[in-house]
Every structure is written in structure tokens, then in C-alpha cells.
Motif scaffolding. Structure first.
Motif, mmCIF file in Angstrom:
data_model
loop_
_atom_site.group_PDB
_atom_site.id
_atom_site.type_symbol
_atom_site.label_atom_id
_atom_site.label_comp_id
_atom_site.label_asym_id
_atom_site.label_seq_id
_atom_site.Cartn_x
_atom_site.Cartn_y
_atom_site.Cartn_z
ATOM 1 N N LYS A 175 0.821 -1.209 0.000
ATOM 2 C CA LYS A 175 0.000 0.000 0.000
ATOM 3 C C LYS A 175 0.859 1.264 0.000
ATOM 4 O O LYS A 175 2.010 1.261 0.428
ATOM 5 C CB LYS A 175 -0.921 0.010 1.227
ATOM 6 N N HIS A 176 0.238 2.347 -0.473
ATOM 7 C CA HIS A 176 0.822 3.678 -0.349
ATOM 8 C C HIS A 176 0.352 4.241 0.994
ATOM 9 O O HIS A 176 -0.847 4.450 1.201
ATOM 10 C CB HIS A 176 0.381 4.577 -1.500
ATOM 11 N N ALA A 181 5.322 -1.876 2.681
ATOM 12 C CA ALA A 181 4.548 -0.834 2.015
ATOM 13 C C ALA A 181 5.196 -0.469 0.681
ATOM 14 O O ALA A 181 6.421 -0.508 0.531
ATOM 15 C CB ALA A 181 4.465 0.404 2.908
ATOM 16 N N LEU A 182 4.359 -0.099 -0.306
ATOM 17 C CA LEU A 182 4.883 0.365 -1.591
ATOM 18 C C LEU A 182 5.600 1.695 -1.444
ATOM 19 O O LEU A 182 6.639 1.935 -2.058
ATOM 20 C CB LEU A 182 3.738 0.514 -2.600
ATOM 21 N N SER A 183 5.034 2.578 -0.632
ATOM 22 C CA SER A 183 5.662 3.872 -0.358
ATOM 23 C C SER A 183 5.186 4.369 1.001
ATOM 24 O O SER A 183 4.098 4.003 1.455
ATOM 25 C CB SER A 183 5.307 4.901 -1.440
ATOM 26 N N THR A 199 4.983 8.084 3.155
ATOM 27 C CA THR A 199 5.163 9.536 3.179
ATOM 28 C C THR A 199 4.708 10.049 4.540
ATOM 29 O O THR A 199 3.658 9.642 5.038
ATOM 30 C CB THR A 199 4.335 10.222 2.075
ATOM 31 N N CYS A 249 11.449 6.739 3.457
ATOM 32 C CA CYS A 249 10.331 7.625 3.789
ATOM 33 C C CYS A 249 10.527 8.962 3.089
ATOM 34 O O CYS A 249 11.627 9.518 3.087
ATOM 35 C CB CYS A 249 10.252 7.837 5.301
ATOM 36 N N TYR A 277 -2.597 13.619 -2.946
ATOM 37 C CA TYR A 277 -1.659 12.525 -2.692
ATOM 38 C C TYR A 277 -2.425 11.208 -2.707
ATOM 39 O O TYR A 277 -3.519 11.110 -2.149
ATOM 40 C CB TYR A 277 -0.976 12.695 -1.329
ATOM 41 N N LYS A 278 -1.832 10.193 -3.316
ATOM 42 C CA LYS A 278 -2.425 8.868 -3.309
ATOM 43 C C LYS A 278 -2.175 8.215 -1.959
ATOM 44 O O LYS A 278 -1.081 8.325 -1.391
ATOM 45 C CB LYS A 278 -1.823 8.012 -4.431
ATOM 46 N N ALA A 279 -3.184 7.525 -1.442
ATOM 47 C CA ALA A 279 -3.030 6.836 -0.157
ATOM 48 C C ALA A 279 -4.018 5.686 -0.052
ATOM 49 O O ALA A 279 -5.213 5.872 -0.276
ATOM 50 C CB ALA A 279 -3.239 7.803 1.009
ATOM 51 N N ASP A 280 -3.511 4.509 0.271
ATOM 52 C CA ASP A 280 -4.372 3.355 0.552
ATOM 53 C C ASP A 280 -4.531 3.144 2.054
ATOM 54 O O ASP A 280 -5.428 2.436 2.506
ATOM 55 C CB ASP A 280 -3.762 2.078 -0.051
#
Length: 488
Positions: free
Chosen positions: A295-296, A318-320, A322, A357, A400-403
Motif C-alpha cells: 500500500k501507499h 509498504a509500496l511507499s 510519506t 520515507c 496525494y495517493k493513499a491506501d
């Protein structure tokens, strides 16, 4: 001091870390402590500064120059005696304290501070390895009974001090295991829970009784505590049974972010993720566990709790990741002549940040966006200070993309119903109201009920919790016996 010219001859030596790719494979501690020879050199750097500001910079007032000198002389057994004289649990602070003592170090005026935290870490680890940490049961019992409500560092410090003074101490803890945030907040990779277990065994041998899975007082309907608590004890029954009560619960109400879309699935408080991961690490079963795998992830909050979410998310895969911080990015180096010996505002990069991060500063979340009831992103805006206030920067909106979104913006106050059950007055911030004055210190408005730690002072450091627990124990001992020999 050990070596007069040591601070001129030797450089500060940091503790080491295992490689990122290795430590991300587990939740084990990865800090590589100083060897005895390296600790000796760090001890040699402690200078004859006349006024050791480090003592005052340390909330428990550790006698730092003395144990630095003893480590330089390789007199480790006396070093742990000095360290334990002010700090009940140096294995906790030696791992997770941000070391305000080092900010106050005189060398830090224009150089690199003595590695005080790493020396403390080395002392206590060697003491445990050599078998020098032993129970110290009281020689004479007083017959007085004390209840400690809350098994975190403040409660454990108070319990140990009062047990050693001869009182019969019972610790009540709502969780299945004692430790508070040390147990179910601090990730295992920062502090393994075996350190808590060893201290619990020591306290038990000193006469402390632990009652876990017990809720004290009334709790709000639907509270998640009912998932593991098996017994409820009323405030009135404790007042009837015990000669003194010390409330040492934490500041447990997380700060929320009430913006549009907050009810979307996939948005969680940090203290939903971190406790469940610690439970899983030790064989516990968690239903509907939060997962960052694939997940992002966006972590809102730039402090230590946010950093812990970063490290945990990276271990999930996690994929990314932030991390958002609403305040502007602080300077890499503080203005030392202006800030010393106080804790400076500067950019701090944790080991979790180094694991992967992106950090965004001066950013505010305007709205959570989603599809089919699940979060898919955030609408944000940049902010800046104008006339002493944070205001939005026109035209700076960004999506911002976020899952998965983790809210790590701190804690506002303790669980109100605990204080209300005892009838304890609260201050303007919702904390238990009690002063730290020597006369009647840590005493609430309710007869024989005291309070200490985050429940009294608000969200703070483990080292402050230990200090308050020790001082509250002294106040309780004096209340019960008319006089006390316990240290402040």
C-alpha cells in the motif's frame, strides 16, 4: 573526571545499526551498542566543566559525570550503582530516550556532545549480563497497602520505590501484560519486550503484585479495552481496601483530524496499528489486522509516534511511505549559542526515516478522498507562518495517493472516565490536577489519591514518567509514614 584532555583527543562515537535490508526483515532490535573499550573512550570525553548542565538536562537528574568517570576507569559495578540511584529503568531510557542530557552537555556548545545515552545503554546491558541487577526487597514491612493504577513506566517506578520502602504494592493494569506504551506502543525494533519482563520479575521478587486484565473505574461504552479486560474494579473498592492510590495511566486519547472523509475505511490512529503489531510479534491474535503491505501509506504527524509508524509500515512491505508535518522544516543545525543548554528545535532523522520515507513539511490535510467507502487519497495545501499564525498558501493545493492513512498527531488527555470514577479534578487540558510541590506533591483533590506521569503532566517522555513515578512514591511514603527517606 577520567582524562583531563579526553574531550580534545577523542571524537564522539555513535552506536551502530544493522544494515537496512537486514533489519527490515524482522522486528528485532538492531542497534549495535558500544563495546567496553568504546564506552571507555566516550567516558573519557566528559570534561571538568564545573557545572554539569547534563544533570539538570536529564529529567531524572542522572549523576552523569560520575558514571562517565567510572566507565572510563572500567569500574562498571559502581557505575550501575550510580545509575540506578536516580533511574529505576536505564534499559528503557538507554534505548528510547531522546537524550536531553546530551543537548545540555557543555561540549555541545560548539562541538559534539558526550555520547551519554550510549554509555547508559552500555552500563545497564553489562549489569544485566553480569548478574548485578538483583531484587532489593524491603528488610522491614510497614503494613501499609498502596494501589498503583496503570502499569506503564510511571506506575512501575512508583511501585518499585514504594515496595522497597516496605509497603505492600499492587499494580492494576487493563492490558493483558504490564508495560503501558513501552509494551504496546514502542515497536519491538526499538525496545524488545524482554527488558520489561526482566524488570517485572525483579519487582515481583521485591513484593509487587501485578493484576492484569483489570479495568479500574467506569469505562465508556464500546471501549476497545473490553476486548481483553476480564475484570472490573470500582474506584470505591480501591479506596476502601488501600491506604493510598496512585493513578499513573497514560495520556491515551489520540488527537483526531476531523476533516471531510474522516469516516472512510483505511484511516486509523497510530495507536491502532502499533499495539496490534506488538501483540502479533508475541503470538497474539488480532482480528481484522491493519496491514500496510503493498500500500501507499501516509503518516500524518512528524514526531516519534509517526516515525514508529514509518518503521512498522516498511516492515510490512509498504509500496511507499510519506510522512506529513504541518510545521515548517526545522534547520539541520540549531543556533547553539541561542538554544544551549535547552532542547533545540532542529531536523531530526530517525533510523525509520533512513529505512525509506518521503518527508513533507508545512503541509495540511484538507480532505480525505475515497471510492466505495475506502480512502484512496488526500487533498492537501501548503501552509506558512504569517503574523504568528499558520495560513494556507494560495494555489498550493495538491492531491496525494493513499491506501492507508495513519494519524500520529499526539495525544490530548487521559481517559476521562478513570478520573471521573475517582472524582479527581482535571486541569484545563483534561489531565489529572495535582502539583509537584514538595508540600502535598502529586496529591489530587481526593483524599489519599495521588497521580503521576502522563495522566498528570500530559503526553511526555518515558524519562519524565520515571521521574514523576519516583517523586510521587516519595510523596506517598511521606503521607503514609509521616516522613520518608526515598529520594526525589
Amino acid at each position: 573526571m577520567g582524562k583531563v584532555t579526553g574531550f580534545l583527543e577523542f571524537e564522539r562515537l555513535e552506536e551502530g545499526y544493522e544494515p537496512v535490508e537486514q533489519r527490515l526483515k524482522s522486528y528485532k532490535e538492531f542497534v549495535i551498542g558500544l563495546t567496553p573499550a568504546e564506552a571507555k573512550i566516550q567516558g573519557a570525553r566528559c570534561m571538568d566543566c564545573g557545572t554539569p548542565f547534563c544533570n539538570n538536562g536529564c529529567p531524572v537528574n542522572n549523576i552523569i559525570p560520575d558514571f562517565n568517570d567510572l566507565v572510563y576507569k572500567q569500574d562498571w559495578q559502581n557505575a550501575i550503582t550510580v545509575l540506578h540511584s536516580t533511574n529505576n529503568f536505564p534499559e528503557f531510557t538507554g534505548r528510547i530516550c531522546p537524550a536531553p542530557c546530551e543537548a545540555a552537555c557543555v561540549i555541545n556548545v560548539n562541538g559534539d556532545a558526550v555520547g551519554i545515552k550510549s554509555i547508559e545503554h552500555a552500563i545497564i546491558d553489562k549489569a544485566w549480563a553480569e548478574g548485578w541487577v538483583q531484587p532489593q526487597p524491603a528488610a522491614v514491612k510497614t503494613g501499609k497497602k498502596v494501589a498503583i493504577v496503570g502499569g506503564g513506566p510511571a506506575g512501575l517506578a512508583a511501585a518499585q520505590q514504594l515496595a522497597r520502602a516496605g509497603h505492600d504494592v499492587t499494580v492494576f493494569e487493563k492490558n493483558d501484560k504490564v508495560g503501558g506504551l513501552l509494551r504496546y506502543g514502542i515497536p519491538d525494533f526499538k525496545m524488545d519486550k524482554s527488558h520489561i519482563d526482566r524488570r517485572m520479575a525483579q519487582l515481583a521478587a521485591e513484593g509487587v503484585v501485578f493484576r492484569t486484565n483489570v479495568v479500574v473505574g467506569e469505562w465508556p461504552q464500546g471501549s476497545k479495552v473490553t476486548n481483553w479486560a476480564k475484570e472490573q474494579v470500582s474506584a470505591e473498592s480501591l479506596k476502601a481496601e488501600f491506604d493510598a492510590i496512585v493513578l499513573t495511566g497514560g495520556s491515551e486519547q489520540s488527537r483526531d483530524l476531523p476533516v471531510p472523509g474522516r469516516d472512510l475505511a483505511g484511516i486509523h490512529f497510530a495507536m491502532e496499528l502499533l499495539p496490534q503489531q506488538n501483540r502479533v510479534n508475541h503470538g497474539g491474535q488480532v482480528e481484522n489486522a491493519i496491514s500496510a503491505t503493498g500500500k501507499h501509506v501516509i503518516v500524518i504527524g512528524g514526531g516519534d509516534t509517526g516515525s514508529d509508524c514509518v518503521g512498522t509500515s516498511n516492515r510490512h512491505g509498504a509500496l511507499s511511505v510519506t510522512q506529513f508535518e504541518v510545521m515548517p522544516q526545522p534547520p539541520v543545525e540549531e543556533n547553539r549559542p541561542l538554544t544551549w543548554p535547552y532542547w533545540p528545535m532542529k531536523l531530526r532523522t530517525s533510523s525509520s526515516h533512513e529505512e525509506g520515507c518521503v518527508r513533507e513539511f508545512a503541509i495540511s490535510t484538507k480532505e480525505f478522498i475515497g471510492e466505495n467507502g475506502k480512502v484512496t487519497g488526500l487533498k492537501t495545501v501548503r501552509v506558512e507562518f504569517k503574523d504568528g499564525k499558520l495560513v494556507e498558501v494560495p494555489g498550493s493545493e495538491q492531491d496525494y495517493k493513499a491506501d492507508l492513512v495513519l494519524l500520529a498527531m499526539g495525544f490530548v488527555n487521559p481517559v476521562a472516565s478513570v478520573l471521573e470514577s475517582f472524582g479527581v479534578s482535571k486541569d484545563a487540558r483534561g489531565n489529572a490536577k495535582a502539583t509537584t510541590e514538595a508540600e502535598g506533591g502529586y496529591k489530587t483533590n481526593v483524599a489519599k489519591v495521588f497521580t503521576a506521569g502522563d495522566m498528570r503532566r500530559g503526553q511526555s517522555l518515558v524519562v519524565w514518567a520515571i521521574r514523576e513515578g519516583r517523586q510521587a512514591a516519595r510523596a506517598v511514603d511521606e503521607f503514609l509514614m509521616g516522613a520518608t527517606s526515598l529520594p526525589r
